[in-house]
Design a protein around this motif. Structure first.
Motif, mmCIF file in Angstrom:
data_model
loop_
_atom_site.group_PDB
_atom_site.id
_atom_site.type_symbol
_atom_site.label_atom_id
_atom_site.label_comp_id
_atom_site.label_asym_id
_atom_site.label_seq_id
_atom_site.Cartn_x
_atom_site.Cartn_y
_atom_site.Cartn_z
ATOM 1 N N TYR A 183 0.854 -1.182 0.000
ATOM 2 C CA TYR A 183 0.000 0.000 0.000
ATOM 3 C C TYR A 183 0.893 1.236 0.000
ATOM 4 C CZ TYR A 183 -4.022 2.974 1.279
ATOM 5 O OH TYR A 183 -5.011 3.922 1.292
ATOM 6 N N GLY A 184 0.534 2.213 -0.834
ATOM 7 C CA GLY A 184 1.418 3.350 -1.059
ATOM 8 C C GLY A 184 1.165 4.579 -0.220
ATOM 9 N N TYR A 185 0.253 4.509 0.756
ATOM 10 C CA TYR A 185 -0.061 5.667 1.583
ATOM 11 C C TYR A 185 0.674 5.510 2.914
ATOM 12 C CZ TYR A 185 -3.230 9.557 2.910
ATOM 13 O OH TYR A 185 -3.765 10.774 3.269
ATOM 14 N N ASN A 186 1.799 6.169 3.057
ATOM 15 C CA ASN A 186 2.630 6.055 4.248
ATOM 16 C C ASN A 186 3.222 7.421 4.594
ATOM 17 O OD1 ASN A 186 2.630 3.001 4.363
ATOM 18 N ND2 ASN A 186 3.624 3.284 2.378
ATOM 19 N N ALA A 187 3.718 7.538 5.816
ATOM 20 C CA ALA A 187 4.381 8.775 6.252
ATOM 21 C C ALA A 187 5.511 8.416 7.200
ATOM 22 C CB ALA A 187 3.383 9.711 6.936
ATOM 23 N N PHE A 188 6.519 9.249 7.244
ATOM 24 C CA PHE A 188 7.670 8.944 8.096
ATOM 25 C C PHE A 188 8.486 10.203 8.360
ATOM 26 C CE2 PHE A 188 8.502 8.111 3.633
ATOM 27 C CZ PHE A 188 9.667 8.814 3.376
ATOM 28 N N TRP A 189 9.276 10.129 9.427
ATOM 29 C CA TRP A 189 10.225 11.207 9.695
ATOM 30 C C TRP A 189 11.355 11.137 8.674
ATOM 31 C CZ3 TRP A 189 9.252 15.111 12.917
ATOM 32 C CH2 TRP A 189 8.327 14.917 13.949
#
Length: 278
Positions: A183-189
């Motif tokens: 799945y391509g919906y991600n977030a990160f520092w």
């Protein structure tokens, strides 16, 4: 009671330095909540018709939008600039999604990076959930269509079964606890990029990221997400071709992990010598 995300209790008006810091942070709701600057990366190729649906859900408090143009032959770039005048447009290096994301990540200036597809399947209103997880202590906020509260309108039965099987392999081989893998919906520092060293070109980039954040010992939190149908156009995704590419990534990363373990395992002879010396 108002909450403050990613902030300190220091009076931001006391020094010029603190005043400058305050300028880099933006409120994310009517509550007294602030967050570090957020960059949203959108890889796009011939998505002019879908971009209005993508941009209208993006929150106005984000720091920047980075559109990675994959040599579009339609009005993708012009539409993006019309919808978001401050959009940062960068030309993709290479041809695959992995290439596009790596190009976009390098162009980001925010402390938090969010990956969003350009086909209208992702709801930008969910970004606040990802950011909240990060400022609450997670390193990587991973979207999941199969976590409680998530869902998908787009996956066929075959794709669901393939995703589930590949996810089970990753969980078993790498000690993860994922409910979704591709799945391509991600977030990160931003600092995570120094630890995962992305080096793949295609759709398998999401799987590679998921594996390497676990191998790096980063704290991962899944975020329930709903995937909607692509609004216009057809997807370049091929269940069989891209599934095999994902499997190859899993096998390669497993092999690399074994090789690293062998290199770092002390020699029995050396242990014997140390025992005699002590």
């Amino acid at each position: 009671m108002s909450s403050v995300l990613g902030s300190t209790t220091t009076d931001l008006t006391t020094t010029d330095e603190n005043a400058s810091t305050a300028g880099a942070y933006r409120p994310i709701s009517t509550h007294l909540a602030i967050t570090a600057p957020v960059s949203v990366v959108i890889p796009a190729m011939n998505e002019a018709e879908n971009l209005p649906y993508v941009f209208k859900t993006l929150p106005d408090w984000i720091h920047e939008v980075v559109l990675v143009d994959g040599n579009s032959t339609d009005d993708t770039v012009a539409v993006a600039r019309d919808l978001w005048p401050d959009v940062k447009v960068v030309e993709q290096r290479g041809k695959g999604k992995g290439d596009a994301l790596i190009t976009g990540f390098e162009a980001c200036t925010g402390d938090i990076i969010v990956m969003v597809d350009a086909d209208g399947s992702a709801d930008g209103n969910e970004i606040v959930s990802y950011v909240s997880a990060l400022v609450s202590g997670a390193d990587f906020a991973k979207g999941s269509r199969f976590a409680n509260g998530g869902g998908t309108d787009d996956m066929t039965f075959i794709r669901k079964m393939g995703n589930r099987a590949l996810c089970a392999v990753v969980n078993r081989k790498f000690g993860a606890r994922y409910t979704d893998l591709c799945y391509g919906y991600n977030a990160f520092w931003r600092h995570c990029l120094d630890k995962i060293d992305l080096d793949c070109t295609g759709f398998e980039v999401e799987t590679l990221m998921n594996i390497r954040v676990v191998k790096a010992g980063l704290k991962v939190q899944e975020i329930p997400s709903h995937e909607y149908l692509r609004i216009h156009g057809t997807s370049n995704l091929s269940a069989v071709r891209d599934g095999l590419r994902v499997l190859r990534v899993i096998l390669r990363e497993r092999s690399n992990r074994r090789a690293l373990r062998r290199r770092t395992q002390p020699s029995p002879m050396l242990d014997t010598v140390r025992g005699e010396v002590s």
